[in-house]
Write a protein that holds these residues in place. Structure first.
Motif, PDB file in Angstrom:
ATOM      1  N   ARG A  49       0.849  -1.185   0.000  1.00  0.00           N
ATOM      2  CA  ARG A  49       0.000   0.000   0.000  1.00  0.00           C
ATOM      3  C   ARG A  49       0.890   1.242   0.000  1.00  0.00           C
ATOM      4  N   CYS A  50       0.690   2.125  -0.983  1.00  0.00           N
ATOM      5  CA  CYS A  50       1.460   3.357  -1.056  1.00  0.00           C
ATOM      6  C   CYS A  50       1.042   4.303   0.072  1.00  0.00           C
ATOM      7  N   SER A  51       1.935   5.190   0.469  1.00  0.00           N
ATOM      8  CA  SER A  51       1.700   6.032   1.641  1.00  0.00           C
ATOM      9  C   SER A  51       0.580   7.047   1.444  1.00  0.00           C
ATOM     10  N   TYR A  52       0.208   7.331   0.186  1.00  0.00           N
ATOM     11  CA  TYR A  52      -0.796   8.355  -0.099  1.00  0.00           C
ATOM     12  C   TYR A  52      -2.148   7.768  -0.497  1.00  0.00           C
ATOM     13  N   CYS A  53      -2.229   6.456  -0.627  1.00  0.00           N
ATOM     14  CA  CYS A  53      -3.387   5.824  -1.274  1.00  0.00           C
ATOM     15  C   CYS A  53      -4.434   5.358  -0.266  1.00  0.00           C
ATOM     16  N   ASN A  54      -5.691   5.743  -0.528  1.00  0.00           N
ATOM     17  CA  ASN A  54      -6.792   5.237   0.292  1.00  0.00           C
ATOM     18  C   ASN A  54      -7.807   4.480  -0.557  1.00  0.00           C
ATOM     19  N   PHE A  55      -7.361   4.008  -1.729  1.00  0.00           N
ATOM     20  CA  PHE A  55      -8.248   3.241  -2.605  1.00  0.00           C
ATOM     21  C   PHE A  55      -8.560   1.882  -1.974  1.00  0.00           C
ATOM     22  N   ASN A  56      -9.559   1.230  -2.539  1.00  0.00           N
ATOM     23  CA  ASN A  56      -9.934  -0.109  -2.092  1.00  0.00           C
ATOM     24  C   ASN A  56      -8.935  -1.109  -2.660  1.00  0.00           C
ATOM     25  N   LYS A  57      -7.911  -1.447  -1.887  1.00  0.00           N
ATOM     26  CA  LYS A  57      -6.902  -2.382  -2.368  1.00  0.00           C
ATOM     27  C   LYS A  57      -6.423  -3.273  -1.235  1.00  0.00           C
ATOM     28  N   TYR A  58      -5.880  -4.425  -1.619  1.00  0.00           N
ATOM     29  CA  TYR A  58      -5.528  -5.456  -0.645  1.00  0.00           C
ATOM     30  C   TYR A  58      -4.208  -6.109  -1.029  1.00  0.00           C
ATOM     31  N   ILE A  59      -3.446  -6.500  -0.033  1.00  0.00           N
ATOM     32  CA  ILE A  59      -2.215  -7.249  -0.257  1.00  0.00           C
ATOM     33  C   ILE A  59      -2.610  -8.724  -0.289  1.00  0.00           C
ATOM     34  N   PRO A  60      -2.393  -9.416  -1.413  1.00  0.00           N
ATOM     35  CA  PRO A  60      -2.911 -10.784  -1.537  1.00  0.00           C
ATOM     36  C   PRO A  60      -2.230 -11.770  -0.592  1.00  0.00           C
ATOM     37  N   CYS A 105       9.070  10.239 -22.867  1.00  0.00           N
ATOM     38  CA  CYS A 105       7.678   9.768 -22.776  1.00  0.00           C
ATOM     39  C   CYS A 105       7.086   9.500 -24.154  1.00  0.00           C
ATOM     40  N   ASP A 106       5.898   8.912 -24.145  1.00  0.00           N
ATOM     41  CA  ASP A 106       5.142   8.681 -25.372  1.00  0.00           C
ATOM     42  C   ASP A 106       4.227   9.877 -25.586  1.00  0.00           C
ATOM     43  N   ASP A 107       2.994   9.652 -26.017  1.00  0.00           N
ATOM     44  CA  ASP A 107       2.135  10.753 -26.456  1.00  0.00           C
ATOM     45  C   ASP A 107       1.030  11.151 -25.481  1.00  0.00           C
ATOM     46  N   HIS A 108       1.032  10.613 -24.255  1.00  0.00           N
ATOM     47  CA  HIS A 108      -0.026  10.961 -23.304  1.00  0.00           C
ATOM     48  C   HIS A 108       0.544  11.053 -21.896  1.00  0.00           C
ATOM     49  N   ILE A 109       0.156  12.114 -21.177  1.00  0.00           N
ATOM     50  CA  ILE A 109       0.585  12.327 -19.798  1.00  0.00           C
ATOM     51  C   ILE A 109      -0.616  12.741 -18.956  1.00  0.00           C
ATOM     52  N   SER A 110      -0.722  12.157 -17.764  1.00  0.00           N
ATOM     53  CA  SER A 110      -1.757  12.554 -16.807  1.00  0.00           C
ATOM     54  C   SER A 110      -1.067  13.114 -15.566  1.00  0.00           C
ATOM     55  N   LEU A 111      -1.475  14.306 -15.138  1.00  0.00           N
ATOM     56  CA  LEU A 111      -0.914  14.964 -13.962  1.00  0.00           C
ATOM     57  C   LEU A 111      -1.954  15.002 -12.846  1.00  0.00           C
ATOM     58  N   TYR A 112      -1.576  14.545 -11.666  1.00  0.00           N
ATOM     59  CA  TYR A 112      -2.509  14.517 -10.555  1.00  0.00           C
ATOM     60  C   TYR A 112      -1.898  15.210  -9.340  1.00  0.00           C
ATOM     61  N   GLN A 113      -2.652  16.146  -8.792  1.00  0.00           N
ATOM     62  CA  GLN A 113      -2.205  16.807  -7.566  1.00  0.00           C
ATOM     63  C   GLN A 113      -2.394  15.860  -6.392  1.00  0.00           C
ATOM     64  N   LEU A 114      -1.376  15.759  -5.562  1.00  0.00           N
ATOM     65  CA  LEU A 114      -1.467  14.904  -4.382  1.00  0.00           C
ATOM     66  C   LEU A 114      -2.594  15.379  -3.471  1.00  0.00           C
ATOM     67  N   THR A 115      -3.431  14.453  -3.066  1.00  0.00           N
ATOM     68  CA  THR A 115      -4.464  14.729  -2.076  1.00  0.00           C
ATOM     69  C   THR A 115      -4.107  13.970  -0.804  1.00  0.00           C
ATOM     70  N   LEU A 116      -4.019  14.679   0.301  1.00  0.00           N
ATOM     71  CA  LEU A 116      -3.719  14.027   1.585  1.00  0.00           C
ATOM     72  C   LEU A 116      -5.005  13.425   2.132  1.00  0.00           C
ATOM     73  N   GLU A 117      -5.142  12.120   1.951  1.00  0.00           N
ATOM     74  CA  GLU A 117      -6.360  11.422   2.331  1.00  0.00           C
ATOM     75  C   GLU A 117      -6.276  10.932   3.772  1.00  0.00           C
ATOM     76  N   ARG A 118      -7.313  11.249   4.533  1.00  0.00           N
ATOM     77  CA  ARG A 118      -7.367  10.807   5.930  1.00  0.00           C
ATOM     78  C   ARG A 118      -7.238   9.272   6.000  1.00  0.00           C
ATOM     79  N   GLY A 119      -6.449   8.805   6.931  1.00  0.00           N
ATOM     80  CA  GLY A 119      -6.260   7.367   7.084  1.00  0.00           C
ATOM     81  C   GLY A 119      -5.015   6.837   6.404  1.00  0.00           C
ATOM     82  N   THR A 120      -4.355   7.677   5.601  1.00  0.00           N
ATOM     83  CA  THR A 120      -3.137   7.229   4.927  1.00  0.00           C
ATOM     84  C   THR A 120      -1.907   7.593   5.754  1.00  0.00           C
ATOM     85  N   SER A 121      -0.815   6.898   5.487  1.00  0.00           N
ATOM     86  CA  SER A 121       0.429   7.154   6.207  1.00  0.00           C
ATOM     87  C   SER A 121       0.927   8.577   5.967  1.00  0.00           C
TER      88      SER A 121
END
Length: 411
Positions: free
Chosen positions: A21-32, A188-204
């Motif tokens: 789990r990444c330190s910024y991520c609060n998505f629905n994910k699991y370590i198998p 890089c190739d021909d497409h880039i997505s830029l996302y501003q970091l969001t500090l999500e409650r519950g993340t490291s």
């Protein structure tokens, strides 16, 4: 019949597992732990069959494998889902099929197998080329890993490889951010997505910032990062076609995301997936927002029991749908055309909703918004402050909707 049935729409599948789990991520994910992938594969296939039948969709216009980390899945799982989709609905040759990938789970041989399985577009979670920043984000790849994966991806998915980058990290400067972006532009190739970091409650990362061990990102610096990025990308022949997305040419655009931003109905399969469609198979006539059960093991039990793991269904009102069309449509540089809007609101034009608003006219005079014969859209400057514009626009639209309802009820 529904436009969904006639015109088709996208399908997105969630693979909920990650290596860590990444330190910024609060998505629905699991370590198998002792993952039975054959069982997961069978359940994904079953849910795809059930929900496609429920929607009565005749043509799937794109497929997006997101996560989690779908590049951890066996390519046979990807192939099985795509085979099911093509059996249940028309999936034309060449239809965009995207896979999200992390550098550590996408070496050359693995990418080649995904291509054989039917993937024709890749979205790589590079996030940064600075190893210190990658460590801060909790990523398990290095800058070298990212560059190696990117080079291999471009060989297999030339012109259809996208990279994700995150800006606004604690302690990050505009100079260091732009330096990294310019370095990536050389490879890089021909497409880039830029996302501003969001500090999500519950993340490291949230915890570290709020305990004072890391500095809170300065909003002014973060705003400068975004604005400078847009100019750097523009000077490198990248066109900003959406708030966070940039492409060098039309072929590189994400058609899946374009469908989403244009308010299309879509099917979501897998643990925690979201969908928006009319369940005609249940005899319903209104679009529903659907959320699949989050926890994979519980989701699989539900799929095996009833064919799908839908945990929550919310019927969307006409107002709900129009507000989504407004919020999502204005994320694109082309905004919302009159023709597109009238497909959703034939009795309330954009002129009717916004043409007489003093607040909207003020936004136009400030050079942030345009309402003309083409439709409603943000200016270049307006895209950068879309969230603040939406407060005014949604408020005005709700007023117009109330007036429309009064008139309708009186007649």
């Amino acid at each position: 019949m529904s436009k969904w049935v006639i015109f088709g729409g996208p399908l997105q599948e969630r693979w909920p597992y990650c290596e860590k789990r990444c330190s910024y991520c609060n998505f629905n994910k699991y370590i198998p732990r002792n993952l039975d992938e054959q069982k997961m594969r069978n359940c994904l296939v079953q849910e795809a069959q059930t929900l496609i039948q429920l929607s009565q969709v005749k043509r799937i216009t794109s497929v997006f494998f997101g996560g989690g980390t779908p590049s951890l899945a066996n390519p046979l799982t990807i192939a099985a889902v795509l085979d099911t989709v093509s059996q249940c609905a028309h999936l034309a040759e060449g239809t965009e099929v995207t896979l999200e990938a992390n550098p550590t789970s996408a070496d050359a041989s693995c990418l080649a197998e995904f291509q054989k399985a039917g993937i024709n577009r890749l979205s790589i979670g590079v996030q940064s080329l600075n190893n210190t920043e990658l460590k801060l984000l909790g990523r398990n790849h290095t800058s070298c890993d990212a560059l190696r994966t990117l080079e291999e991806a471009k060989k297999l998915f030339a012109g259809r490889t996208s990279i994700d980058l995150i800006f606004g990290l604690p302690g990050q400067t505009n100079a260091s951010w732009i330096q990294g972006l310019e370095e990536l532009l050389t490879v890089c190739d021909d497409h880039i997505s830029l996302y501003q970091l969001t500090l999500e409650r519950g993340t490291s990362l949230f915890k570290q910032v709020h305990q004072g061990s890391l500095p809170m990102p300065d909003p002014d610096v973060v705003s400068e990062m975004y604005e400078c990025s847009r100019h750097v990308l523009q000077n490198s022949a990248f066109h900003q076609y959406e708030v966070s997305n940039f492409a060098r040419n039309v072929r590189a655009l994400s058609t899946h995301n374009l469908s989403y931003w244009q308010g299309s109905q879509y099917i979501g399969i897998g643990p925690g997936a979201h969908g928006r469609f009319v369940p005609w198979g249940d005899g319903k006539v209104h679009r529903e927002a659907r959320i699949q059960t989050l926890e994979p093991d519980v989701w699989m039990k539900e799929v095996l029991a009833v064919g799908h793991g839908t945990r929550k269904r919310t019927e969307l009102s006409k107002l709900d749908i129009l507000e989504e069309v407004l919020m999502l449509g204005l994320r694109m540089d082309i905004g919302i055309t009159h023709k597109h809007w009238l497909q959703f609101a034939p009795d309330l034009s954009l002129w009717d909703a916004f043409g007489e608003s003093e607040e909207v006219k003020e936004l136009e005079e400030c050079g942030l918004l345009l309402l003309d014969d083409k439709g409603l859209r943000c200016s270049w400057r307006g895209l950068a402050v879309l969230d603040s514009l939406l407060l005014t626009l949604l408020n005005q639209f709700q007023k117009a909707w109330v007036e429309r309802e009064k008139t309708f009820n009186q007649t």
